[in-house]
Write a protein that holds these residues in place. Structure first.
Motif, PDB file in Angstrom:
ATOM      1  N   PHE A  86      22.889   9.826  16.459  1.00 27.08           N
ATOM      2  CA  PHE A  86      21.927   8.659  15.721  1.00 27.08           C
ATOM      3  C   PHE A  86      21.350   7.668  16.894  1.00 27.08           C
ATOM      4  CE2 PHE A  86      23.501   8.973  11.278  1.00 27.08           C
ATOM      5  CZ  PHE A  86      23.116  10.247  11.261  1.00 27.08           C
ATOM      6  N   LEU A  87      22.064   7.437  17.682  1.00 27.11           N
ATOM      7  CA  LEU A  87      21.554   6.211  18.596  1.00 27.11           C
ATOM      8  C   LEU A  87      20.502   6.867  19.515  1.00 27.11           C
ATOM      9  CD1 LEU A  87      22.029   3.336  19.593  1.00 27.11           C
ATOM     10  CD2 LEU A  87      23.485   4.182  21.190  1.00 27.11           C
ATOM     11  N   PRO A  88      20.499   7.933  20.035  1.00 27.27           N
ATOM     12  CA  PRO A  88      19.225   8.416  20.922  1.00 27.27           C
ATOM     13  C   PRO A  88      17.965   8.458  19.819  1.00 27.27           C
ATOM     14  CG  PRO A  88      21.070   9.669  21.517  1.00 27.27           C
ATOM     15  CD  PRO A  88      21.381   8.959  20.349  1.00 27.27           C
ATOM     16  N   LEU A  89      18.487   9.057  18.661  1.00 28.82           N
ATOM     17  CA  LEU A  89      17.235   9.197  17.647  1.00 28.82           C
ATOM     18  C   LEU A  89      16.700   7.950  17.163  1.00 28.82           C
ATOM     19  CD1 LEU A  89      18.292  12.021  15.246  1.00 28.82           C
ATOM     20  CD2 LEU A  89      16.534  12.119  16.780  1.00 28.82           C
ATOM     21  N   SER A  90      17.608   6.772  16.927  1.00 31.66           N
ATOM     22  CA  SER A  90      16.794   5.595  16.552  1.00 31.66           C
ATOM     23  C   SER A  90      16.077   4.968  17.317  1.00 31.66           C
ATOM     24  CB  SER A  90      17.937   4.658  15.712  1.00 31.66           C
ATOM     25  OG  SER A  90      18.891   4.852  16.689  1.00 31.66           O
ATOM     26  N   LEU A  91      16.778   5.213  18.801  1.00 35.44           N
ATOM     27  CA  LEU A  91      16.078   4.554  20.115  1.00 35.44           C
ATOM     28  C   LEU A  91      14.727   5.279  20.269  1.00 35.44           C
ATOM     29  CD1 LEU A  91      16.934   2.303  21.832  1.00 35.44           C
ATOM     30  CD2 LEU A  91      18.054   3.906  23.343  1.00 35.44           C
ATOM     31  N   MET A 150      28.553  -1.498  -1.204  1.00 32.97           N
ATOM     32  CA  MET A 150      27.768  -0.516  -1.674  1.00 32.97           C
ATOM     33  C   MET A 150      26.452  -0.786  -2.251  1.00 32.97           C
ATOM     34  SD  MET A 150      30.406   2.506  -2.926  1.00 32.97           S
ATOM     35  CE  MET A 150      29.188   3.211  -3.992  1.00 32.97           C
ATOM     36  N   ILE A 151      26.610  -1.508  -3.313  1.00 31.07           N
ATOM     37  CA  ILE A 151      25.394  -2.029  -3.981  1.00 31.07           C
ATOM     38  C   ILE A 151      24.396  -2.872  -3.108  1.00 31.07           C
ATOM     39  CG2 ILE A 151      24.691  -3.346  -5.636  1.00 31.07           C
ATOM     40  CD1 ILE A 151      27.136  -3.041  -7.242  1.00 31.07           C
ATOM     41  N   LEU A 152      25.109  -3.527  -2.190  1.00 28.63           N
ATOM     42  CA  LEU A 152      24.299  -4.592  -1.377  1.00 28.63           C
ATOM     43  C   LEU A 152      23.556  -3.509  -0.283  1.00 28.63           C
ATOM     44  CD1 LEU A 152      23.809  -7.261  -0.046  1.00 28.63           C
ATOM     45  CD2 LEU A 152      25.468  -6.718   1.545  1.00 28.63           C
ATOM     46  N   MET A 153      24.350  -2.476   0.170  1.00 30.91           N
ATOM     47  CA  MET A 153      23.471  -1.627   1.120  1.00 30.91           C
ATOM     48  C   MET A 153      22.364  -0.622   0.449  1.00 30.91           C
ATOM     49  SD  MET A 153      24.477  -1.639   4.217  1.00 30.91           S
ATOM     50  CE  MET A 153      25.596  -2.832   4.889  1.00 30.91           C
ATOM     51  N   SER A 154      22.550  -0.413  -0.808  1.00 32.36           N
ATOM     52  CA  SER A 154      21.708   0.200  -1.488  1.00 32.36           C
ATOM     53  C   SER A 154      20.387  -0.705  -1.683  1.00 32.36           C
ATOM     54  CB  SER A 154      21.995   0.591  -2.865  1.00 32.36           C
ATOM     55  OG  SER A 154      23.156   1.432  -2.779  1.00 32.36           O
ATOM     56  N   ALA A 155      20.612  -2.158  -2.097  1.00 37.35           N
ATOM     57  CA  ALA A 155      19.732  -2.910  -2.077  1.00 37.35           C
ATOM     58  C   ALA A 155      18.904  -3.334  -0.897  1.00 37.35           C
ATOM     59  CB  ALA A 155      20.353  -4.473  -2.530  1.00 37.35           C
ATOM     60  N   MET A 156      19.600  -2.870   0.383  1.00 33.09           N
ATOM     61  CA  MET A 156      18.954  -3.225   1.650  1.00 33.09           C
ATOM     62  C   MET A 156      18.165  -2.004   2.014  1.00 33.09           C
ATOM     63  SD  MET A 156      21.203  -4.363   4.803  1.00 33.09           S
ATOM     64  CE  MET A 156      20.968  -4.392   6.410  1.00 33.09           C
ATOM     65  N   THR A 157      18.564  -0.653   1.478  1.00 37.88           N
ATOM     66  CA  THR A 157      17.863   0.384   1.822  1.00 37.88           C
ATOM     67  C   THR A 157      16.516   0.401   0.667  1.00 37.88           C
ATOM     68  OG1 THR A 157      19.654   1.533   1.923  1.00 37.88           O
ATOM     69  CG2 THR A 157      17.887   3.081   1.659  1.00 37.88           C
ATOM     70  N   SER A 158      16.746  -0.245  -0.564  1.00 37.97           N
ATOM     71  CA  SER A 158      15.619  -0.412  -1.332  1.00 37.97           C
ATOM     72  C   SER A 158      14.445  -1.308  -0.603  1.00 37.97           C
ATOM     73  CB  SER A 158      15.906  -0.895  -2.736  1.00 37.97           C
ATOM     74  OG  SER A 158      17.026  -0.121  -3.137  1.00 37.97           O
ATOM     75  N   ILE A 159      14.968  -2.235  -0.286  1.00 36.29           N
ATOM     76  CA  ILE A 159      13.888  -3.226   0.368  1.00 36.29           C
ATOM     77  C   ILE A 159      13.415  -3.087   1.602  1.00 36.29           C
ATOM     78  CG2 ILE A 159      13.975  -5.487   1.515  1.00 36.29           C
ATOM     79  CD1 ILE A 159      16.009  -6.471  -0.711  1.00 36.29           C
ATOM     80  N   LEU A 160      14.090  -2.162   2.584  1.00 31.70           N
ATOM     81  CA  LEU A 160      13.451  -1.937   3.695  1.00 31.70           C
ATOM     82  C   LEU A 160      12.794  -0.641   3.533  1.00 31.70           C
ATOM     83  CD1 LEU A 160      16.516  -2.179   6.242  1.00 31.70           C
ATOM     84  CD2 LEU A 160      14.621  -3.580   6.120  1.00 31.70           C
ATOM     85  N   GLY A 216       0.893  -1.215  -0.039  1.00 34.04           N
ATOM     86  CA  GLY A 216       0.145   0.037  -0.037  1.00 34.04           C
ATOM     87  C   GLY A 216       0.635   1.305  -0.052  1.00 34.04           C
ATOM     88  N   MET A 217       1.994   1.191   0.985  1.00 37.68           N
ATOM     89  CA  MET A 217       2.590   2.595   1.025  1.00 37.68           C
ATOM     90  C   MET A 217       4.138   1.942   1.180  1.00 37.68           C
ATOM     91  SD  MET A 217       2.395   5.277   3.820  1.00 37.68           S
ATOM     92  CE  MET A 217       0.599   5.686   3.698  1.00 37.68           C
ATOM     93  N   TRP A 218       5.127   2.629   0.598  1.00 40.87           N
ATOM     94  CA  TRP A 218       6.374   2.268   0.792  1.00 40.87           C
ATOM     95  C   TRP A 218       6.809   2.996   2.470  1.00 40.87           C
ATOM     96  CZ3 TRP A 218       9.385   4.169  -4.257  1.00 40.87           C
ATOM     97  CH2 TRP A 218       9.060   3.302  -5.196  1.00 40.87           C
ATOM     98  N   PHE A 219       7.646   2.116   3.122  1.00 43.29           N
ATOM     99  CA  PHE A 219       8.051   2.811   4.525  1.00 43.29           C
ATOM    100  C   PHE A 219       8.709   3.810   4.377  1.00 43.29           C
ATOM    101  CE2 PHE A 219       7.568  -2.039   5.890  1.00 43.29           C
ATOM    102  CZ  PHE A 219       6.548  -1.750   6.345  1.00 43.29           C
ATOM    103  N   MET A 230      13.570   7.737   9.959  1.00 42.02           N
ATOM    104  CA  MET A 230      14.624   6.427  10.108  1.00 42.02           C
ATOM    105  C   MET A 230      15.270   6.167   8.655  1.00 42.02           C
ATOM    106  SD  MET A 230      13.602   5.301  13.060  1.00 42.02           S
ATOM    107  CE  MET A 230      13.928   6.908  13.735  1.00 42.02           C
ATOM    108  N   ALA A 231      14.575   6.404   7.411  1.00 42.11           N
ATOM    109  CA  ALA A 231      15.283   6.046   6.311  1.00 42.11           C
ATOM    110  C   ALA A 231      16.293   7.048   6.041  1.00 42.11           C
ATOM    111  CB  ALA A 231      14.261   6.271   5.221  1.00 42.11           C
ATOM    112  N   VAL A 232      16.258   8.222   6.458  1.00 39.49           N
ATOM    113  CA  VAL A 232      17.444   8.979   6.253  1.00 39.49           C
ATOM    114  C   VAL A 232      18.467   8.817   7.324  1.00 39.49           C
ATOM    115  CG1 VAL A 232      18.187  11.347   6.707  1.00 39.49           C
ATOM    116  CG2 VAL A 232      16.147  11.067   5.832  1.00 39.49           C
ATOM    117  N   ILE A 233      18.240   8.501   8.357  1.00 41.29           N
ATOM    118  CA  ILE A 233      19.555   7.935   9.442  1.00 41.29           C
ATOM    119  C   ILE A 233      19.770   6.493   9.039  1.00 41.29           C
ATOM    120  CG2 ILE A 233      19.783   7.402  11.634  1.00 41.29           C
ATOM    121  CD1 ILE A 233      17.836   8.891  12.538  1.00 41.29           C
TER     122      ILE A 233
END
Lengths: 203, 338
Positions: free
Chosen positions: B313-318, B246-256, B186-189, B196-199
């Motif tokens: 980042f740690l406090p923000l993501s927590l 780099m490609i793997l991390m981009s794939a991970m970002t795309s999937i998440l 329905g909607m991308w995360f 969260m995506a930016v961090i």
């Protein structure tokens, strides 16, 4: 058959690298063998069907704990030949501890074999693995059935962490630290002064 | 005989074919990512980039590869030979094995395991060992400093990455990567979880040792950091490993966050493009940001990097985990509840 082969491979490498951890001369090699042992134990967990535990073993132990080990071992300048000299002296105590652990393990496994009631009591605490994924099973156990114990363990860890920081932290004088808020609060008026300098006079 | 073939050999062979079908495109993209990087940064800095070898310089990656392949492998006399040789191989292998769980389309995945995201997280947290081993085995000050920086950096940013993955998992209710993608139908995360995506993306920059967090190989202060003693194929493997990561991390970002193989809208002009192509487009977009960041930002100072990781980042993501969990419970949105 493939499962059996995989099991013997993982088990053999785990045991062999475990032996090499304590017998390698170079401490960095020891840590590397320790990592190999962790990795192969994760493989054994996967064979058991405990994939969540396997991944957590890799994430926590290999990905974090062993990195810190390695960090410390690489930086410390310890004379490891000197440390090894007490080996024979401590051998009897180590042997006795190992023997006690072996007997206890034998008692536990023997108990399972001899009394089916005992093993039934142990299994009953967990949900049936065939019906839920083991992530869910662990979650139910930790966060639903034993939530208070889990919270208590968390508090103990927190206290230990605070204690470690309090014990090791010392105030040092003369250390320059960047204070971002101060830097951002600076204005041009208070930090820059424009002076009209007359020719030939200087300031 | 036929039985042995059916039960043991054929599945093995079929898996091997599938592995090749995944690894070959990945390696090809790695080669052309180096080309893209030079072209994109060239364009951003008003230069031409590689344009001599082949049409538009398209054969440049091949020429570079051949050059590195033909060079002499030099092992420093003070180096720990075995560890020195294993380190680049480890980096490269780890960058490739993670692709086993990446879903390219519905059901189009090598190993559809229940704990896919944990597997990815575990493998990406192992990347530090290649660098650490290289730095230690080189027996050189610069390499060692680079390795130590890298260890501290990757461990720090992994923590916040873990928490961000937890926020996504809270919205999905499963650790399976295909389920994570399907939950975004329905909607991308990226829309509800935008901060969260930016961090997460910034953390992946740190995790892959890319600009502006490329402390482990900061050439201005550490010469080239952990890989300063490596030449020829050893260096090439580190290089390929970094780009594959780099490609793997981009794939991970795309999937998440970007919905994996799903089109942005479930209607005709978008659904005509096949799923794997959508995933490739999203990965390419993330990679472009990687290159864009490199061309734009100056390198962080090391203490600033640590401050950003642990104090921001740690406090923000927590806080993100708490807020997302709270919202899900308050509005009764928890997936798979009961």
């Amino acid at each position: 058959m493939i499962e059996a082969l995989a099991f013997y491979m993982f088990a053999a490498v785990t045991v062999a690298s475990g032996v090499l951890v304590i017998s390698a001369r170079n401490p960095v090699h020891s840590v590397l063998f320790l990592i190999l042992a962790f990795f192969n134990s994760a493989g054994l967990f996967v064979l058991l069907g405990a994939e969540f535990l396997a991944m957590i073993l890799v994430v926590v132990y290999v990905g974090a704990v062993a990195v810190l080990f390695m960090f410390v071992v690489m930086m410390l300048d310890i004379n490891f030949v000197e440390m090894r000299q007490g080996f024979l002296q401590y051998l009897p105590i180590g042997g006795v501890i190992g023997l006690i652990l072996l007997v206890e393990l034998a008692v536990v496994v023997g108990g399972w074999q001899l009394g089916p009631a005992i093993s039934a009591a142990g299994v009953a605490a967990t949900p049936d693995v065939a019906q839920v994924t083991n992530t869910q099973a662990l979650g139910q156990l930790l966060y639903t059935h034993y939530i208070y114990l889990f919270q208590a363990a968390g508090m103990v860890l927190l206290v230990a962490m605070v204690g470690a920081i309090v014990l090791t932290h010392r105030k040092r004088t003369g250390v320059k630290k960047q204070v971002i808020a101060d830097q951002l609060a600076r204005r041009a008026e208070e930090s820059v002064k424009l002076v009209k300098v007359d020719t030939g006079k200087g300031i | 005989m036929a039985e042995v073939w059916d039960i043991y050999l054929w599945p093995l062979l079929w898996t091997a074919i599938k592995i090749v079908a995944i690894v070959l495109p990945v390696l090809l993209s790695v080669a052309y990512l180096t080309y893209a990087e030079r072209k994109v940064i060239g364009a951003m800095q008003m230069r031409r980039g590689p344009n001599i070898v082949g049409p538009f310089g398209l054969l440049q990656p091949m020429a570079d590869g051949l050059k590195l392949f033909l060079k002499e492998t030099i092992i420093p006399s003070g180096a720990n030979r075995v560890v020195f040789m294993i380190a680049p191989m480890l980096t490269f292998i780890l960058a490739l094995v993670a692709w086993a769980v990446i879903p390219f389309d519905q059901g189009m995945v090598l190993a559809d395991i229940n704990v896919g995201i944990l597997y990815l997280f575990a493998i990406s947290s192992l990347g530090v060992y290649g660098i650490l081993m290289a730095g230690w085995a080189s027996n050189s000050r610069y390499a060692f400093l680079g390795a130590i920086r890298s260890a501290a950096q990757m461990v720090s940013y992994e923590v916040s990455m873990g928490f961000i993955i937890i926020t996504v998992l809270l919205c999905v209710g499963s650790l399976n990567l295909s389920d994570i993608v399907l939950a975004q139908k329905g909607m991308w995360f990226i829309i509800p979880l935008f901060p969260m995506a930016v961090i997460f993306f910034i953390s992946t920059l740190a995790e892959t040792n890319r600009h502006p967090f490329d402390m482990p190989e900061a050439e201005a202060e550490l010469v080239a950091g952990y890989n300063v003693e490596y030449s020829a194929m050893g260096f090439a493997l580190f290089f390929l490993g970094e780009y594959a990561n780099m490609i793997l991390m981009s794939a991970m970002t795309s999937i998440l966050f970007l919905g994996g193989w799903l089109p942005p809208f479930d209607m005709v002009p978008f659904t005509l493009i096949p799923g794997p192509l959508w995933l490739a487009i999203k990965i390419a977009f993330c990679l472009f940001i990687f290159l864009w960041v490199r061309a734009t930002f100056p390198r962080y100072r090391y203490d600033q990097l640590m401050r950003l990781g642990w104090k921001v980042f740690l406090p923000l993501s927590l806080a993100g985990v708490v807020v997302v969990a709270g919202v899900l419970v308050a509005f009764d949105l928890v997936p798979n509840a009961g």
